[in-house]
Design a protein around this motif. Structure first.
Motif, PDB file in Angstrom:
ATOM      1  N   GLN A  82     -20.820  43.790  -1.374  1.00  0.00           N
ATOM      2  CA  GLN A  82     -19.508  44.437  -1.470  1.00  0.00           C
ATOM      3  C   GLN A  82     -18.934  44.311  -2.890  1.00  0.00           C
ATOM      4  O   GLN A  82     -18.317  45.238  -3.402  1.00  0.00           O
ATOM      5  CB  GLN A  82     -18.569  43.781  -0.476  1.00  0.00           C
ATOM      6  CG  GLN A  82     -17.524  44.730   0.052  1.00  0.00           C
ATOM      7  CD  GLN A  82     -16.787  44.122   1.226  1.00  0.00           C
ATOM      8  OE1 GLN A  82     -16.669  42.894   1.343  1.00  0.00           O
ATOM      9  NE2 GLN A  82     -16.279  44.969   2.099  1.00  0.00           N
ATOM     10  N   ALA A  83     -19.173  43.143  -3.506  1.00  0.00           N
ATOM     11  CA  ALA A  83     -18.633  42.915  -4.856  1.00  0.00           C
ATOM     12  C   ALA A  83     -19.417  43.687  -5.916  1.00  0.00           C
ATOM     13  O   ALA A  83     -18.860  44.097  -6.929  1.00  0.00           O
ATOM     14  CB  ALA A  83     -18.645  41.422  -5.168  1.00  0.00           C
ATOM     15  N   ALA A  84     -20.713  43.860  -5.695  1.00  0.00           N
ATOM     16  CA  ALA A  84     -21.556  44.526  -6.701  1.00  0.00           C
ATOM     17  C   ALA A  84     -22.539  45.459  -6.006  1.00  0.00           C
ATOM     18  O   ALA A  84     -23.740  45.203  -5.987  1.00  0.00           O
ATOM     19  CB  ALA A  84     -22.289  43.476  -7.534  1.00  0.00           C
ATOM     20  N   PRO A  85     -22.027  46.570  -5.441  1.00  0.00           N
ATOM     21  CA  PRO A  85     -22.901  47.435  -4.640  1.00  0.00           C
ATOM     22  C   PRO A  85     -23.972  48.161  -5.456  1.00  0.00           C
ATOM     23  O   PRO A  85     -24.988  48.550  -4.900  1.00  0.00           O
ATOM     24  CB  PRO A  85     -21.917  48.445  -4.011  1.00  0.00           C
ATOM     25  CG  PRO A  85     -20.708  48.406  -4.881  1.00  0.00           C
ATOM     26  CD  PRO A  85     -20.639  47.043  -5.475  1.00  0.00           C
ATOM     27  N   ASP A  86     -23.745  48.319  -6.769  1.00  0.00           N
ATOM     28  CA  ASP A  86     -24.669  49.124  -7.573  1.00  0.00           C
ATOM     29  C   ASP A  86     -25.588  48.276  -8.456  1.00  0.00           C
ATOM     30  O   ASP A  86     -26.190  48.794  -9.398  1.00  0.00           O
ATOM     31  CB  ASP A  86     -23.862  50.094  -8.462  1.00  0.00           C
ATOM     32  CG  ASP A  86     -22.955  50.974  -7.619  1.00  0.00           C
ATOM     33  OD1 ASP A  86     -23.399  51.387  -6.520  1.00  0.00           O
ATOM     34  OD2 ASP A  86     -21.798  51.205  -8.037  1.00  0.00           O
ATOM     35  N   HIS A  87     -25.658  46.983  -8.180  1.00  0.00           N
ATOM     36  CA  HIS A  87     -26.465  46.095  -9.014  1.00  0.00           C
ATOM     37  C   HIS A  87     -27.397  45.250  -8.160  1.00  0.00           C
ATOM     38  O   HIS A  87     -27.156  45.053  -6.978  1.00  0.00           O
ATOM     39  CB  HIS A  87     -25.566  45.160  -9.839  1.00  0.00           C
ATOM     40  CG  HIS A  87     -24.753  45.875 -10.860  1.00  0.00           C
ATOM     41  ND1 HIS A  87     -23.600  46.572 -10.541  1.00  0.00           N
ATOM     42  CD2 HIS A  87     -24.928  46.024 -12.201  1.00  0.00           C
ATOM     43  CE1 HIS A  87     -23.104  47.107 -11.652  1.00  0.00           C
ATOM     44  NE2 HIS A  87     -23.889  46.787 -12.670  1.00  0.00           N
ATOM     45  N   HIS A  88     -28.448  44.756  -8.804  1.00  0.00           N
ATOM     46  CA  HIS A  88     -29.238  43.698  -8.181  1.00  0.00           C
ATOM     47  C   HIS A  88     -28.538  42.386  -8.512  1.00  0.00           C
ATOM     48  O   HIS A  88     -28.042  42.209  -9.627  1.00  0.00           O
ATOM     49  CB  HIS A  88     -30.649  43.668  -8.758  1.00  0.00           C
ATOM     50  CG  HIS A  88     -31.419  44.921  -8.500  1.00  0.00           C
ATOM     51  ND1 HIS A  88     -31.821  45.302  -7.241  1.00  0.00           N
ATOM     52  CD2 HIS A  88     -31.845  45.885  -9.346  1.00  0.00           C
ATOM     53  CE1 HIS A  88     -32.473  46.448  -7.315  1.00  0.00           C
ATOM     54  NE2 HIS A  88     -32.499  46.830  -8.580  1.00  0.00           N
ATOM     55  N   VAL A  89     -28.514  41.483  -7.540  1.00  0.00           N
ATOM     56  CA  VAL A  89     -27.813  40.220  -7.763  1.00  0.00           C
ATOM     57  C   VAL A  89     -28.749  39.053  -7.432  1.00  0.00           C
ATOM     58  O   VAL A  89     -29.474  39.088  -6.436  1.00  0.00           O
ATOM     59  CB  VAL A  89     -26.540  40.117  -6.897  1.00  0.00           C
ATOM     60  CG1 VAL A  89     -25.823  38.796  -7.146  1.00  0.00           C
ATOM     61  CG2 VAL A  89     -25.601  41.286  -7.178  1.00  0.00           C
ATOM     62  N   TYR A  90     -28.738  38.060  -8.297  1.00  0.00           N
ATOM     63  CA  TYR A  90     -29.511  36.823  -8.107  1.00  0.00           C
ATOM     64  C   TYR A  90     -28.525  35.676  -8.243  1.00  0.00           C
ATOM     65  O   TYR A  90     -27.868  35.525  -9.281  1.00  0.00           O
ATOM     66  CB  TYR A  90     -30.595  36.743  -9.186  1.00  0.00           C
ATOM     67  CG  TYR A  90     -31.362  35.434  -9.251  1.00  0.00           C
ATOM     68  CD1 TYR A  90     -32.636  35.312  -8.695  1.00  0.00           C
ATOM     69  CD2 TYR A  90     -30.830  34.318  -9.908  1.00  0.00           C
ATOM     70  CE1 TYR A  90     -33.361  34.120  -8.776  1.00  0.00           C
ATOM     71  CE2 TYR A  90     -31.543  33.122  -9.995  1.00  0.00           C
ATOM     72  CZ  TYR A  90     -32.799  33.039  -9.432  1.00  0.00           C
ATOM     73  OH  TYR A  90     -33.511  31.858  -9.519  1.00  0.00           O
ATOM     74  N   VAL A  91     -28.395  34.885  -7.183  1.00  0.00           N
ATOM     75  CA  VAL A  91     -27.482  33.740  -7.214  1.00  0.00           C
ATOM     76  C   VAL A  91     -28.286  32.477  -6.920  1.00  0.00           C
ATOM     77  O   VAL A  91     -28.874  32.349  -5.853  1.00  0.00           O
ATOM     78  CB  VAL A  91     -26.359  33.877  -6.160  1.00  0.00           C
ATOM     79  CG1 VAL A  91     -25.467  32.642  -6.173  1.00  0.00           C
ATOM     80  CG2 VAL A  91     -25.525  35.126  -6.415  1.00  0.00           C
TER      81      VAL A  91
END
Ligand SMILES: [Zn+2]
Length: 507
Positions: A163-172
């Motif tokens: 929801q916070a970054a719908p258009d990105h790949h995210v690695y946490v």
């Protein structure tokens, strides 16, 4: 970030003034040349002398300390004068175990959750980064946080991240225990095609029994996952290094001992060297060389140090020997074989003959006897005390192990790991063990050389005041109190641990 008590009482000198290491009282300059900066009406902490209320700085050095009325005589027409109004000035802080070089490489492109107090606050930082990063690129949170710092006391979910970054790949990344990757991210990193690596990942399930997006793995596997992420280009690495070091300056840090570590191949030092060559370092950096290749440690060290003698460098950048991974087989290995111990012995015998400092990563008391046995064997042939060797971490050190270190003149690099992991340790080992860990008071009474630090930025915040505050109150980020008073340093002792200075870095 709340730094609670200590920071309210402390005022840091402008960070452009690097005063660490030159903290000695001298007579006033006879030449009558005015100071560049004068601090008046404060409380100047000195380790080996009583407080004074003023100081004068010229050409980056403290040239006079004393009463405000006397120091005021150093003020000229161009002097910057600061009225401290009773506030405290401390010497510059030195983090004796921080992965600052690695953190700098990716600092500007990363999303930092350090100090975020709630999941919405963390997600807002992600959302802000998503606004500027090109769609389809990676947003990376490389660590430095734990769910216990959030009021919700849980990890964010994959849906919240999406929801916070719908258009990105995210690695946490969560410490070195787990990673959250956005939908389709593992495929993007090519993980499903690497069956060997994929087999080392444990996919966690949510309450509905479906994969939650969180993946558990060990240090090595998580480091390999991180290596799959796109690397920032060289210019970003240089900019990140400068920016991260400035951030540390803003927190009172004037020097670091950097122990290398995972995700830091030899060519990754180029950015640091560039900043140094340009005269742009704002921190003193003493860096160690980690073993590049498993089972080729001695061969590699020989080759790499043939033109790199111990202590080589200048006041800003200095080669500080080998570690924190000296040999892969004895890198925190709980059950080493005789061959692995022999390999470390051979490597250290060579290092001792070359006059090299060495630092060792070791987590647990229960297995550190393996390391101590090898060090003692080397020490019988060549006394290692002048070489300033050190063991990092060892949060649950026993008086016996500390005594053996003291006997050899091996120091202890101690960080605030329990600020994040205290509750986990409490669960595993119980309240009695927790009250003694880490045994800072015992080590101080023994006269052991100790360096304080953070081990940032994957496993801990780089803010030294978080570490200093934890030294004083023993409280975890979740508020659990732990260490007993007997094992707690005084305020001045805690500050001194952040100034190991010449005791741990060879001049
Ligand atoms: Zn380590």
């Amino acid at each position: 970030m709340t730094h609670r008590g200590i920071v309210r009482r402390v005022f840091l000198v402008g960070c452009a003034i690097l005063i660490a290491g030159v903290w000695s009282a001298h007579a006033q300059p006879a030449d009558g040349v005015p100071a560049d900066t004068v601090l008046l009406n404060g409380k100047i902490v000195q380790f080996d002398a009583p407080y004074v209320d003023a100081l004068a700085v010229r050409d980056g050095r403290v040239v006079a300390l004393g009463a405000s009325a006397d120091i005021a005589r150093h003020v000229g027409p161009n002097t910057r004068t600061v009225d401290l109004g009773g506030r405290t000035v401390i010497p510059g802080l030195i983090d004796s175990h921080i992965h600052a070089i690695r953190a700098g490489l990716t600092y500007t492109g990363e999303v930092h959750w350090i100090g975020a107090r709630s999941i919405p606050e963390a997600l807002d930082r992600l959302r802000a980064a998503a606004k500027t990063a090109p769609p389809g690129s990676w947003l990376v949170v490389a660590g430095g946080w734990t769910e216990r710092q959030f009021t919700e006391a849980r990890r964010p979910t994959r849906a919240e991240i999406a929801q916070a970054a719908p258009d990105h790949h995210v690695y946490v990344q969560l410490l070195y225990t787990a990673v959250l990757v956005s939908e389709g991210g593992l495929e993007k990193l090519g993980i499903p095609n690497d069956t060997e690596l994929a087999s080392r990942l444990t996919v966690e399930s949510g309450p509905d029994g479906k994969p939650s997006g969180w993946i558990a793995a060990d240090n090595r596997t998580i480091s390999e996952l991180f290596d799959r992420l796109p690397r920032p280009d060289f210019d970003s690495q240089v900019a990140g290094t400068r920016a991260f070091f400035r951030t540390l300056n803003g927190l009172g840090i004037t020097g670091v001992l950097d122990p290398g570590g995972y995700n830091l191949p030899l060519e990754a030092y180029r950015a640091l060297f560039r900043v140094w060559r340009e005269g742009g370092l704002t921190l003193r950096v003493a860096y160690s060389l980690c073993a590049p290749r498993r089972d080729h440690e001695l061969e590699d060290f020989r080759a790499l140090t043939a033109m790199l003698p111990m202590g080589f460098g200048d006041d800003w950048l200095r080669f500080n020997g080998i570690g924190e991974n000296v040999t892969w087989g004895m890198y925190n290995n709980e059950t080493p074989t005789d061959t692995q111990k022999e390999r470390l012995y051979e490597t250290l015998t060579w290092a001792a003959a070359r006059g090299l400092t060495a630092t060792f990563h070791w987590q647990n008391e229960r297995s550190v006897h393996h390391l101590l046995e090898v060090l003692e064997r080397v020490n019988r042939d060549t006394p290692v005390a002048p070489l300033r060797w050190s063991i990092a971490h060892l949060n649950d050190a026993s008086p016996d192990s500390l005594g053996r270190m003291k006997q050899m003149g091996v120091g202890w690099l101690m960080q605030n790991a329990f600020y994040f992991r205290g509750e986990a340790f409490l669960g595993q080992r119980g309240a009695d063990a927790m009250r003694l860990a880490p045994p800072i008071g015992s080590a101080l009474r023994m006269g052991l050389n100790i360096g304080g630090g953070t081990d940032a930025h994957r496993v801990m915040s780089y803010n030294p005041f978080v570490s200093l505050q934890w030294m004083l109150d023993g409280k975890t980020v979740g508020g659990t109190p732990s260490r007993m008073a007997d094992e707690t340093p005084t305020r001045l002792e805690a500050l001194r641990l952040y100034n190991p200075g010449q005791r741990l870095v060879r001049p």
